[in-house]
Design an enzyme around this catalytic site. Sequence first.
Site, PDB file in Angstrom:
ATOM      1  CG  ASP A  92      21.611  19.755  -6.719  1.00 39.16           C
ATOM      2  OD1 ASP A  92      21.495  20.200  -7.885  1.00 39.16           O
ATOM      3  OD2 ASP A  92      22.519  18.982  -6.369  1.00 39.16           O
ATOM      4  CG  ASP A 274      22.333  20.928 -11.707  1.00 33.87           C
ATOM      5  OD1 ASP A 274      21.682  21.042 -10.653  1.00 33.87           O
ATOM      6  OD2 ASP A 274      23.500  20.495 -11.735  1.00 33.87           O
TER       7      ASP A 274
END
EC number: 3.4.23.4
Length: 381
Positions: A92, A274
């Site tokens: 992430d 992201d």
Amino acid sequence: MRCLVVLLAVFALSQGAEITRIPLYKGKPLRKALKERGLLEDFLQKQQYGVSSEYSGFGEVASVPLTNYLDSQYFGKIYLGTPPQEFTVLFDTGSSDFWVPSIYCKSNACKNHQRFDPRKSSTFQNLGKPLSIRYGTGSMQGILGYDTVTVSNIVDIQQTVGLSTQEPGDVFTYAEFDGILGMAYPSLASEYSVPVFDNMMDRRLVAQDLFSVYMDRSGQGSMLTLGAIDPSYYTGSLHWVPVTLQKYWQFTVDSVTISGAVVACEGGCQAILDTGTSKLVGPSSDILNIQQAIGATQNQYGEFDIDCDSLSSMPTVVFEINGKMYPLTPYAYTSQEEGFCTSGFQGENHSHQWILGDVFIREYYSVFDRANNLVGLAKAI
């Protein structure tokens, strides 16, 4: 300098020295798992979408909306401890902490996943510090420790890791990943926690202080590469964008246009790249302009549906970033599943920041350059 970055990274790849490739597999998104169990409606009514807030307050509580992970599909394997215990994690770039479930967690979410047993690891050390990350209406509570994490061919010793003792609600129960490995900047990490990639850089375990991500549309062949840029995953040249805030992988978007007309981000806006978020998220007013322009209609849960038969006639949405155009066709920004089509754009009421998630990354090979604080983008194959 930017050409040198590419030459060095590609040279490192050709030499095969200290290059780490982590295959990413495309699993079932949490949204689909909840839908199959009749839990999606209740979840959507209770949760709000948003960008992670700063770490603040006693105990370094972080706030990460659980919906950030609702459509995440790309996961990889890592190993923790000595002897190694296997975990599936979400890599992430929108967060910085590394955590996995532990045997001390009795939540349903933990019981349904691999749990780390520190008693069985000869290299584990208890740091004795708490970790708390707020997810939507609940929070992940845990403790911090040190242990050896193995990522492909890299053995990273003395890595800080969070061991969850409590996970929120039942939502994580149905996720295909066990934990989360954050790859944003250390300023976003909780106190006492060092991000995994920072530890690797400090110990010179990677050939170059950068990593790159390729997300295959079909799910086969997706790859996270540590320490190198792999030209086989993109066409044309990489275009570089300066990071504007060394916290997220944040940069300036010049505008968002459809048919040459600005529909969002007029005058420029900030966005983060992201891998932990699937959709393209932006301020509600801007996103509503886009939804109307592409012909999406809002359903009772606040999501936007699209007529699958209209895809061929829908417009291309273009992001201009550092003077370069990055078009997204209807087939790129639309999710198609079981005869239903939904928009890949999502509005956020409480933020002016954009999130460019997997919808964007699938189209554009992404390089995250920590040495020069740059993001590199090129058309994915």
